[in-house]
Design an enzyme around this catalytic site. Structure first.
Site, PDB file in Angstrom:
ATOM      1  N   THR A 192       0.854  -1.243   0.132  1.00  0.00           N
ATOM      2  CA  THR A 192       0.045  -0.187   0.018  1.00  0.00           C
ATOM      3  C   THR A 192       0.855   1.229   0.007  1.00  0.00           C
ATOM      4  O   THR A 192       0.273   2.482  -0.142  1.00  0.00           O
ATOM      5  CB  THR A 192      -1.017  -0.098   1.400  1.00  0.00           C
ATOM      6  OG1 THR A 192      -0.181  -0.167   2.355  1.00  0.00           O
ATOM      7  CG2 THR A 192      -1.948  -1.088   1.320  1.00  0.00           C
ATOM      8  N   ARG A 201      -3.671  -3.387   9.688  1.00  0.00           N
ATOM      9  CA  ARG A 201      -4.812  -2.127   9.517  1.00  0.00           C
ATOM     10  C   ARG A 201      -4.972  -1.940   8.031  1.00  0.00           C
ATOM     11  O   ARG A 201      -6.218  -1.141   7.664  1.00  0.00           O
ATOM     12  CB  ARG A 201      -4.112  -0.928   9.966  1.00  0.00           C
ATOM     13  CG  ARG A 201      -2.629  -0.344   9.329  1.00  0.00           C
ATOM     14  CD  ARG A 201      -2.308   0.814   9.919  1.00  0.00           C
ATOM     15  NE  ARG A 201      -1.240   1.588   9.397  1.00  0.00           N
ATOM     16  CZ  ARG A 201       0.280   1.028   9.907  1.00  0.00           C
ATOM     17  NH1 ARG A 201       0.352   0.005  10.879  1.00  0.00           N
ATOM     18  NH2 ARG A 201       1.055   1.391   9.283  1.00  0.00           N
ATOM     19  N   ARG A 256      21.860  -4.163   3.558  1.00  0.00           N
ATOM     20  CA  ARG A 256      22.415  -3.934   2.438  1.00  0.00           C
ATOM     21  C   ARG A 256      24.122  -4.170   2.484  1.00  0.00           C
ATOM     22  O   ARG A 256      24.965  -4.339   1.652  1.00  0.00           O
ATOM     23  CB  ARG A 256      22.362  -2.365   1.993  1.00  0.00           C
ATOM     24  CG  ARG A 256      21.051  -2.067   1.314  1.00  0.00           C
ATOM     25  CD  ARG A 256      20.798  -0.642   1.095  1.00  0.00           C
ATOM     26  NE  ARG A 256      19.490  -0.388   0.698  1.00  0.00           N
ATOM     27  CZ  ARG A 256      18.923   1.117   0.894  1.00  0.00           C
ATOM     28  NH1 ARG A 256      19.747   1.850   1.509  1.00  0.00           N
ATOM     29  NH2 ARG A 256      17.660   1.225   0.312  1.00  0.00           N
ATOM     30  N   CYS A 300      18.029   4.830  -2.991  1.00  0.00           N
ATOM     31  CA  CYS A 300      17.692   5.380  -4.265  1.00  0.00           C
ATOM     32  C   CYS A 300      18.740   6.144  -5.057  1.00  0.00           C
ATOM     33  O   CYS A 300      18.897   6.209  -6.162  1.00  0.00           O
ATOM     34  CB  CYS A 300      16.158   6.103  -4.007  1.00  0.00           C
ATOM     35  SG  CYS A 300      16.144   7.127  -2.702  1.00  0.00           S
ATOM     36  N   SER A 323       9.265  12.161  -2.138  1.00  0.00           N
ATOM     37  CA  SER A 323       8.784  10.955  -2.321  1.00  0.00           C
ATOM     38  C   SER A 323       9.725   9.714  -1.621  1.00  0.00           C
ATOM     39  O   SER A 323       9.431   8.887  -1.243  1.00  0.00           O
ATOM     40  CB  SER A 323       8.247  10.612  -3.712  1.00  0.00           C
ATOM     41  OG  SER A 323       9.297  10.581  -4.331  1.00  0.00           O
ATOM     42  N   ARG A 358      17.272  17.727   0.541  1.00  0.00           N
ATOM     43  CA  ARG A 358      15.959  17.398   0.235  1.00  0.00           C
ATOM     44  C   ARG A 358      15.498  18.612  -0.607  1.00  0.00           C
ATOM     45  O   ARG A 358      15.680  19.880   0.108  1.00  0.00           O
ATOM     46  CB  ARG A 358      15.021  16.995   1.515  1.00  0.00           C
ATOM     47  CG  ARG A 358      13.773  16.570   1.246  1.00  0.00           C
ATOM     48  CD  ARG A 358      13.753  15.049   0.726  1.00  0.00           C
ATOM     49  NE  ARG A 358      14.168  14.112   1.600  1.00  0.00           N
ATOM     50  CZ  ARG A 358      13.988  12.817   1.387  1.00  0.00           C
ATOM     51  NH1 ARG A 358      14.089  12.433   0.360  1.00  0.00           N
ATOM     52  NH2 ARG A 358      14.443  11.963   2.359  1.00  0.00           N
ATOM     53  N   HIS A 395      14.884  12.171  -8.355  1.00  0.00           N
ATOM     54  CA  HIS A 395      16.025  12.705  -7.662  1.00  0.00           C
ATOM     55  C   HIS A 395      16.954  13.072  -8.488  1.00  0.00           C
ATOM     56  O   HIS A 395      17.243  12.648  -9.691  1.00  0.00           O
ATOM     57  CB  HIS A 395      16.800  11.524  -6.651  1.00  0.00           C
ATOM     58  CG  HIS A 395      16.236  11.236  -5.604  1.00  0.00           C
ATOM     59  ND1 HIS A 395      15.148  11.679  -4.927  1.00  0.00           N
ATOM     60  CD2 HIS A 395      16.548  10.107  -4.508  1.00  0.00           C
ATOM     61  CE1 HIS A 395      14.725  11.074  -3.966  1.00  0.00           C
ATOM     62  NE2 HIS A 395      15.511  10.067  -3.585  1.00  0.00           N
ATOM     63  N   ASN A 400      13.133   8.063  -8.513  1.00  0.00           N
ATOM     64  CA  ASN A 400      13.260   7.386  -7.343  1.00  0.00           C
ATOM     65  C   ASN A 400      12.511   6.258  -6.790  1.00  0.00           C
ATOM     66  O   ASN A 400      13.006   5.439  -6.311  1.00  0.00           O
ATOM     67  CB  ASN A 400      13.880   8.365  -6.240  1.00  0.00           C
ATOM     68  CG  ASN A 400      12.439   9.033  -5.633  1.00  0.00           C
ATOM     69  OD1 ASN A 400      12.059   9.968  -6.705  1.00  0.00           O
ATOM     70  ND2 ASN A 400      11.873   8.852  -4.630  1.00  0.00           N
TER      71      ASN A 400
END
Length: 344
Positions: free
Chosen positions: A11, A39, A99, A130, A160, A235, A242, A315
């Site tokens: 989701t 949920r 990672r 990303c 995002s 940001r 990006h 991204n």
């Protein structure tokens, strides 16, 4: 016979993108199962022209699942990825949880696709950060040609990358500014609308942020441990894609024209580089696209064998969902994974 694929975190922004990309690329799946927390149980998500109901990750039976695309965050991945791997599910994890694990391949298929063969140690393959993914796609062909010594990169990262709440915060702050409404800041440490924030993730003891550290460590693991890299991650008030300003110092001579030709023929790269107004790519144009776009390729006269360039990519796609699906495709194309139903 096709594969059974589960999407954990279906989701979220990236989970929804994964579902779309699986359908767009006609991934050989007989069944796709969207999963999330309790949920979200029963919520509907799109898969091509079909609508699927979300199931509960905590109670789902994974016994016949072949691949799980994990995009539910680091804590969920730390709990579930080892469990699923032990059950024979190949987990392709989008979080940072594994990672840097030496027993887990960190893969960008255009760069180190053969590394997927190492998945058998834990049945986990990690997706890089990303900002790292698009960077190494652009660096790899140049490194092969002239050997990279050092990289200085400044990122311009869309909201995002911080999730749906971050996108909502940018939207709501922008609206508040134009309507003289109350401006609320909850997701970011400072206002993001019409502003820049030179902090992504937490600060570390050396003054770099964790996002900047990830770019250094992941580039070394994916591409070459000898490469020296320093990053400043920022940001910006952009919803998707990006951008990166990249300065590279090579061991061997390479001209801007040579680099342009190499990148034009490199997998996953598209060069848009006309020296005229608008002759470059912007984040808006890269949104929804699969490629890593490269512009503003030029020689840097301040160092020997230096180049500078501008790199932009969606991204949510190459930086996350697309790369995960490409990893799954790499497993299948190399005949490293047999569907459980077929094996039975």
């Amino acid at each position: 016979m096709g594969y059974k694929v589960a999407i954990a975190g279906a989701t979220g922004n990236v989970g929804r993108e994964m579902l779309q990309i699986l359908a767009d690329r006609a991934f050989p799946a007989d069944e796709v199962v969207p999963l999330a927390s309790r949920r979200s149980l029963g919520q509907e998500v799109s898969y091509g022209d079909r609508t699927l109901k979300v199931k509960d990750l905590a109670t789902y039976d994974f016994s016949d699942v072949d691949i799980c695309l994990m995009s539910a965050g680091g804590d969920v991945s730390k709990e579930w990825s080892p469990k699923l791997g032990a059950q024979g599910v190949v987990v392709i994890d989008n979080s940072s949880a594994f990672r840097m694990d030496p027993d887990v391949p960190l893969v960008v298929p255009e760069v180190n696709g053969d590394a997927v063969r190492g998945f058998t140690k834990k049945n986990i393959i990690a997706n890089p950060n990303c900002s790292t993914a698009q960077l190494v796609v652009a660096l790899k062909p140049l490194h092969d040609r002239a050997t990279i010594r050092r990289v200085v990169v400044s990122t311009y990262q869309s909201v995002s990358g911080a999730g749906k709440d971050a996108m909502d915060e940018l939207f709501n702050q922008t609206r508040s500014i134009f309507t003289a409404g109350e401006l609320k800041t909850t997701k970011f440490p400072k206002r993001i609308a019409f502003n820049l924030i030179p902090q992504i993730d937490v600060f570390m003891e050396d003054g770099f942020t964790k996002e900047e550290w990830k770019m250094v460590a992941e580039t070394k693991k994916i591409l070459d441990p000898k490469i020296r890299l320093t990053a400043t991650a920022v940001r910006v008030p952009v919803f998707i894609s990006h951008s990166e300003s990249v300065n590279i110092e090579f061991e061997n001579p390479i001209t801007a024209d040579e680099a342009r030709d190499i990148l034009r023929n490199a997998p996953g790269c598209i060069v848009i580089d006309k020296r005229e107004p608008g002759g470059y790519i912007t984040p808006h144009e890269a949104a929804g696209e699969d490629a890593t776009y490269i512009s503003r390729i030029r020689e840097d006269p301040t160092v020997d064998n230096g180049l500078a360039m501008w790199v932009v990519s969606d991204n949510l796609r190459k930086g996350a969902a697309l790369n995960a699906v490409q990893i799954a495709e790499a497993l299948i194309n190399r005949k490293l994974l047999t569907p459980k139903k077929q094996a039975a």
